[in-house]
Structures are given as C-alpha cells and as structure tokens.
Write a protein that holds these residues in place. Sequence first.
Motif, PDB file in Angstrom:
ATOM      1  N   ARG A 154       0.832  -1.214   0.000  1.00 44.99           N
ATOM      2  CA  ARG A 154       0.000   0.000   0.000  1.00 44.99           C
ATOM      3  C   ARG A 154       0.864   1.260   0.000  1.00 44.99           C
ATOM      4  O   ARG A 154       0.596   2.208  -0.731  1.00 44.99           O
ATOM      5  CB  ARG A 154      -0.934   0.007   1.211  1.00 44.99           C
ATOM      6  N   GLU A 155       1.884   1.286   0.828  1.00 42.40           N
ATOM      7  CA  GLU A 155       2.702   2.492   0.946  1.00 42.40           C
ATOM      8  C   GLU A 155       3.357   2.854  -0.384  1.00 42.40           C
ATOM      9  O   GLU A 155       3.352   4.012  -0.806  1.00 42.40           O
ATOM     10  CB  GLU A 155       3.773   2.307   2.027  1.00 42.40           C
ATOM     11  N   GLU A 156       3.922   1.854  -1.051  1.00 42.39           N
ATOM     12  CA  GLU A 156       4.569   2.107  -2.341  1.00 42.39           C
ATOM     13  C   GLU A 156       3.567   2.634  -3.360  1.00 42.39           C
ATOM     14  O   GLU A 156       3.852   3.577  -4.105  1.00 42.39           O
ATOM     15  CB  GLU A 156       5.221   0.832  -2.853  1.00 42.39           C
ATOM     16  N   TYR A 157       2.385   2.017  -3.385  1.00 39.13           N
ATOM     17  CA  TYR A 157       1.347   2.418  -4.339  1.00 39.13           C
ATOM     18  C   TYR A 157       0.862   3.841  -4.069  1.00 39.13           C
ATOM     19  O   TYR A 157       0.858   4.691  -4.972  1.00 39.13           O
ATOM     20  CB  TYR A 157       0.187   1.429  -4.257  1.00 39.13           C
ATOM     21  N   ILE A 158       0.479   4.122  -2.829  1.00 39.37           N
ATOM     22  CA  ILE A 158      -0.051   5.444  -2.493  1.00 39.37           C
ATOM     23  C   ILE A 158       1.021   6.512  -2.680  1.00 39.37           C
ATOM     24  O   ILE A 158       0.761   7.595  -3.217  1.00 39.37           O
ATOM     25  CB  ILE A 158      -0.580   5.469  -1.044  1.00 39.37           C
ATOM     26  N   THR A 159       2.237   6.207  -2.264  1.00 35.48           N
ATOM     27  CA  THR A 159       3.325   7.178  -2.392  1.00 35.48           C
ATOM     28  C   THR A 159       3.580   7.528  -3.852  1.00 35.48           C
ATOM     29  O   THR A 159       3.816   8.695  -4.200  1.00 35.48           O
ATOM     30  CB  THR A 159       4.610   6.622  -1.759  1.00 35.48           C
ATOM     31  N   ARG A 205     -11.093   0.767   6.614  1.00 32.73           N
ATOM     32  CA  ARG A 205     -10.502   0.496   5.306  1.00 32.73           C
ATOM     33  C   ARG A 205      -9.440   1.508   4.923  1.00 32.73           C
ATOM     34  O   ARG A 205      -8.431   1.175   4.312  1.00 32.73           O
ATOM     35  CB  ARG A 205     -11.584   0.519   4.227  1.00 32.73           C
ATOM     36  N   ASN A 206      -9.671   2.744   5.266  1.00 35.89           N
ATOM     37  CA  ASN A 206      -8.908   3.822   4.652  1.00 35.89           C
ATOM     38  C   ASN A 206      -7.972   4.588   5.573  1.00 35.89           C
ATOM     39  O   ASN A 206      -7.258   5.466   5.108  1.00 35.89           O
ATOM     40  CB  ASN A 206      -9.879   4.835   4.021  1.00 35.89           C
ATOM     41  N   ARG A 207      -7.949   4.269   6.876  1.00 36.00           N
ATOM     42  CA  ARG A 207      -7.149   5.076   7.792  1.00 36.00           C
ATOM     43  C   ARG A 207      -5.685   5.135   7.392  1.00 36.00           C
ATOM     44  O   ARG A 207      -5.063   6.207   7.411  1.00 36.00           O
ATOM     45  CB  ARG A 207      -7.285   4.542   9.226  1.00 36.00           C
ATOM     46  N   GLN A 208      -5.123   4.002   6.979  1.00 32.61           N
ATOM     47  CA  GLN A 208      -3.719   3.998   6.605  1.00 32.61           C
ATOM     48  C   GLN A 208      -3.476   4.837   5.352  1.00 32.61           C
ATOM     49  O   GLN A 208      -2.507   5.600   5.275  1.00 32.61           O
ATOM     50  CB  GLN A 208      -3.228   2.570   6.388  1.00 32.61           C
ATOM     51  N   THR A 209      -4.380   4.719   4.384  1.00 38.34           N
ATOM     52  CA  THR A 209      -4.270   5.531   3.178  1.00 38.34           C
ATOM     53  C   THR A 209      -4.380   7.012   3.513  1.00 38.34           C
ATOM     54  O   THR A 209      -3.608   7.843   3.005  1.00 38.34           O
ATOM     55  CB  THR A 209      -5.371   5.146   2.170  1.00 38.34           C
ATOM     56  N   LEU A 210      -5.315   7.361   4.376  1.00 33.11           N
ATOM     57  CA  LEU A 210      -5.490   8.755   4.772  1.00 33.11           C
ATOM     58  C   LEU A 210      -4.265   9.275   5.518  1.00 33.11           C
ATOM     59  O   LEU A 210      -3.894  10.449   5.377  1.00 33.11           O
ATOM     60  CB  LEU A 210      -6.744   8.907   5.638  1.00 33.11           C
ATOM     61  N   GLU A 211      -3.630   8.413   6.295  1.00 36.30           N
ATOM     62  CA  GLU A 211      -2.417   8.827   7.011  1.00 36.30           C
ATOM     63  C   GLU A 211      -1.304   9.182   6.031  1.00 36.30           C
ATOM     64  O   GLU A 211      -0.568  10.155   6.239  1.00 36.30           O
ATOM     65  CB  GLU A 211      -1.960   7.715   7.953  1.00 36.30           C
TER      66      GLU A 211
END
Length: 277
Positions: free
Chosen positions: A104-109, A145-151
């Motif tokens: 997730r981190e790589e994708y969102i970043t 679902r989204n807290r990590q993405t929002l962070e």
Amino acid sequence: MACTFCPPTERLANFIKVDAFTKILDEIKPHTDHIYYHVKGEPLLHPKIDELLDISYEKGFRVNLTTNGTLLSKAKHRIFKKPALRQINFSLHSFDGHVGSTNREEYITSVLNYAKEAVEQSDILISLRLWNLDQDNATNAERNRNRQTLEYIEHTFNLDYKIEEKFIRGKGLKISDRIYLNQDHEFKWPKLTEAEDEGKGFCHALRNQAAILVDGTVVPCCLDGEGVINLGNIHQTAFSNIVEGERANNLYNGFSRREVVEELCRKCGYRQRFSMQ
C-alpha cells in the motif's frame, strides 16, 4: 486488474486505434470540448496514450483521465505535462478492491508524488478517489478500510488535521492546490439481472454525456460498459445521427418526462443516487 467492485467485461479486449480515435474526435467535435478516457478500460495500458493525448490537444479537446494508478511508473513519462490533460482521477479504492494488492505504501506514495509534481509543473487537477465506503456504516468503513491511506495523504501534504474531521461523503475535500480527495459509497455497476426500481426519475444521459466503446458502439453514458443500450456504431453511422436516432430520442424524452424508458436505466443505482427525483 480484477477489482471486486468492477465486474469483468464480456466485450473483446482491444486498444483503440489511432486513426479510428482521430476520426471519432472529428465526429464528436460539434458536440463537446471535453472527453474522458475511461468506461472500464485502464488508459495507462494503452501503448500510444501519448499520441492520443497529443491528437486530443490538436483537435481542441480537454481530457479527463481515470486510472487506478498502478502503471504510473511505466507510463508517467507518456502523460506528464501533456497540455490536453485537464484532470486525472486516481481510484485509490482499487488497492483494497484488488485481492492481489501488496504494498500500500509504495502504491499510495507513487500516486501522491506524481500528483504533487504534476500540479507544480502544469495546471492539471487531481482527484484522489476512495469510493469504498459501506452504505450502512460509512464512518466505520472509512476508518477501518482507509485510515492507513489517509495517514499517507495527511503526512505527504503536511495536513494539520485528520481528514475524518472534515469528511463529507460525496463532496471533495481540498488537500492542496488543485488536489482533492473524494470519498463515497462503493460503486455498483448496473446490470440487467438486478431488480428494477419504480421507473421514475431523471438522468443526464445524452444531455451532457455519452460514451463510445472501443468497438465504436455508442451508449448513453459511461455506466453501460457492456453496450446494452446500443444506439449505433460510430464506424457505420455519423455520431450526430446516432444521438438523434429513435432509441436515443426515446430515452432522452423519457427522462424529460421523469420516466425511465430503458431497462438498464431502471436497474441503475447511480441514477437513483444522483438523479433529480
């Protein structure tokens, strides 16, 4: 990808050809100055996406592009600073919607870094979409679902607030200059096997939107990804004649009376959600 919220198309997989694309732009030019690269396709897969954007610009069109963003590392050099691009919509919910997603981190970043660079070097608009909220309990679904993405978003843009504090479902939250976050319920594609509604209401189909599938089939909106409401084929009939044809006029006039003529439209939750009842 094979996201759970996006049923696989039964249409033959294909890439639109450059000459066919050019001809289509000439056909639709009297009707619009804006075009959208989507309808179940992933535009960044197209090997000549840069040529399509250049032709769109030469023909005087502004382009909105919708993508899951997973191919940015391979395709961003083909779309970066293209003057035709007005807006890019990133479907961030594709990460949780795809069983095979891993980092997730790589994708969102990757998406967020591209967004920052793009707005710094062009006048583009960026929409970050999280359309995966639960219909009955949006607050819990959004948090779980989204807290990590929002962070990641909060950290990347140095926000001094939690996004949940300003969250309004269905409305864009300005994250930075020309970068917006949109959160909404999970999208459900209409299909003929669904139950019909009461058949009343309104839709903007053929008023300010129509869609052309890769094989040339013209449909009244981008939700008809299978070409169920086939109004004609642009490779065989002029676009102007298609949108003034009998089936098109019946649909248009029906919505003017707040009557839903087409079966697929009576099974469309998107119309129920946004139409002026």
